[in-house]
Design a protein around this motif. Structure first.
Motif, PDB file in Angstrom:
ATOM      1  N   VAL A  53       5.131 -54.452  -2.150  1.00  0.00           N
ATOM      2  CA  VAL A  53       4.848 -53.240  -2.922  1.00  0.00           C
ATOM      3  C   VAL A  53       6.152 -52.509  -3.237  1.00  0.00           C
ATOM      4  N   VAL A  57       6.958 -51.752  -7.218  1.00  0.00           N
ATOM      5  CA  VAL A  57       6.483 -50.433  -7.669  1.00  0.00           C
ATOM      6  C   VAL A  57       7.674 -49.502  -7.832  1.00  0.00           C
ATOM      7  N   ILE A  69       2.775 -43.725  -0.201  1.00  0.00           N
ATOM      8  CA  ILE A  69       1.971 -44.851  -0.698  1.00  0.00           C
ATOM      9  C   ILE A  69       1.373 -45.625   0.470  1.00  0.00           C
ATOM     10  N   GLU A  72      -1.511 -43.771   1.797  1.00  0.00           N
ATOM     11  CA  GLU A  72      -2.589 -43.819   0.804  1.00  0.00           C
ATOM     12  C   GLU A  72      -3.367 -45.124   0.939  1.00  0.00           C
ATOM     13  N   ILE A  73      -2.649 -46.233   1.110  1.00  0.00           N
ATOM     14  CA  ILE A  73      -3.285 -47.542   1.264  1.00  0.00           C
ATOM     15  C   ILE A  73      -4.080 -47.602   2.568  1.00  0.00           C
ATOM     16  N   ALA A  88      -2.898 -53.579  -0.345  1.00  0.00           N
ATOM     17  CA  ALA A  88      -1.462 -53.571  -0.662  1.00  0.00           C
ATOM     18  C   ALA A  88      -1.141 -54.610  -1.732  1.00  0.00           C
ATOM     19  N   TYR A  91      -1.928 -53.156  -5.072  1.00  0.00           N
ATOM     20  CA  TYR A  91      -0.864 -52.226  -5.474  1.00  0.00           C
ATOM     21  C   TYR A  91       0.339 -52.998  -6.023  1.00  0.00           C
ATOM     22  N   GLY A  95       1.877 -52.752  -9.693  1.00  0.00           N
ATOM     23  CA  GLY A  95       3.278 -52.407  -9.894  1.00  0.00           C
ATOM     24  C   GLY A  95       3.979 -53.396 -10.799  1.00  0.00           C
ATOM     25  N   LEU A 104      -1.755 -45.886  -9.799  1.00  0.00           N
ATOM     26  CA  LEU A 104      -1.874 -46.968  -8.827  1.00  0.00           C
ATOM     27  C   LEU A 104      -3.175 -46.867  -8.039  1.00  0.00           C
ATOM     28  N   LYS A 105      -3.463 -45.690  -7.515  1.00  0.00           N
ATOM     29  CA  LYS A 105      -4.668 -45.514  -6.705  1.00  0.00           C
ATOM     30  C   LYS A 105      -5.916 -45.708  -7.545  1.00  0.00           C
ATOM     31  N   ALA A 108      -6.236 -49.425  -8.192  1.00  0.00           N
ATOM     32  CA  ALA A 108      -6.565 -50.150  -6.956  1.00  0.00           C
ATOM     33  C   ALA A 108      -8.021 -49.929  -6.564  1.00  0.00           C
ATOM     34  N   SER A 130      -4.774 -57.011 -13.591  1.00  0.00           N
ATOM     35  CA  SER A 130      -3.550 -56.381 -14.079  1.00  0.00           C
ATOM     36  C   SER A 130      -3.043 -57.112 -15.321  1.00  0.00           C
TER      37      SER A 130
END
Length: 229
Positions: A53, A57, A69, A72-73, A88, A91, A95, A104-105, A108, A130
């Motif tokens: 990541v 990213v 981050i 957050e994950i 992850a 993410y 990225g 991103l969130k 995801a 993606s």
């Protein structure tokens, strides 16, 4: 005398080993050891995923941004039935396609939901979606709507949503360049897969079809005649 003492010790050890309390303790110790090994292995996998990541990213140069981050994950893993290293991986795929920050969130979360609904691994879904998003120049909300369309087609045709995702990953961008709407490309792909073609074969056939149809003045008389008919 030594032999006698050794026999006594061996007998005492045998009594301890055969006792219920010792066996229970040994089993608990073995379970704890296995649990620690599993936890260590999962932690190592997560850290390896986070390294990926960090590489792809943008904006994670500072420890503060990276840890944000990371947290957050970890928080997402509490509410989604996906392993933390799988989130992850999503993410990282996002990225690589140029997403950053709050996007991103959002992406995801969507991919996590789709991977469960379409019976895909988080890594598979993250990479494929993606690429579809980038190839079709979609926003995350547009991708959400398109995922609903893929789900509808899979429910009403003899084709799985996973096969449609694989087809669109390979053929979606080609269709867009040639002027096809995403749903038109999807429909043609679903028809070919329903007739027995594998997703990759259907995508190759679609690309060949587009190439032939968009040849313009380079078309042969035979091709022009076929289009006229």
């Amino acid at each position: 005398g030594i032999e006698g003492a050794a026999r006594d010790v061996r007998g005492a050890i045998g009594t301890v080993v055969s006792s219920a309390s010792f066996q229970a303790t040994a089993a608990a110790a073995a379970g704890l050891s296995a649990g620690l090994a599993l936890a260590a292995r999962e932690a190592m996998r997560f850290e390896s995923s986070m390294a990926d990541v960090r590489k792809v990213v943008s904006g994670l140069e500072s420890e503060t941004a990276f840890n944000q981050i990371r947290d957050e994950i970890l928080e997402m893993s509490k509410t989604m039935p996906i392993a933390v290293d799988g989130i992850a991986a999503i993410y990282a795929a996002a990225g690589q396609s140029g997403l950053a920050g709050a996007e991103l969130k959002e992406f995801a979360t969507l991919v996590g939901q789709i991977s469960i609904a379409f019976d895909m691994t988080a890594d598979e879904a993250g990479t494929a979606l993606s690429k579809i998003r980038a190839g079709l120049s979609m926003t995350t909300e547009e991708l959400r709507a398109f995922a609903g369309q893929m789900n509808y087609v899979s429910n009403n045709a003899n084709v799985t949503a996973k096969e449609l995702v694989e087809f669109m990953k390979r053929a979606g961008a080609t269709g867009k360049i040639a002027g096809f709407a995403a749903t038109e490309t999807l429909g043609l792909g679903a028809a070919m897969i329903e007739m027995g073609a594998e997703s990759d074969v259907a995508a190759t056939s679609f690309r060949n079809l587009v190439k032939a149809m968009s040849a313009g003045p380079n078309m042969t008389d035979r091709q022009i005649g076929a289009l006229n008919r």
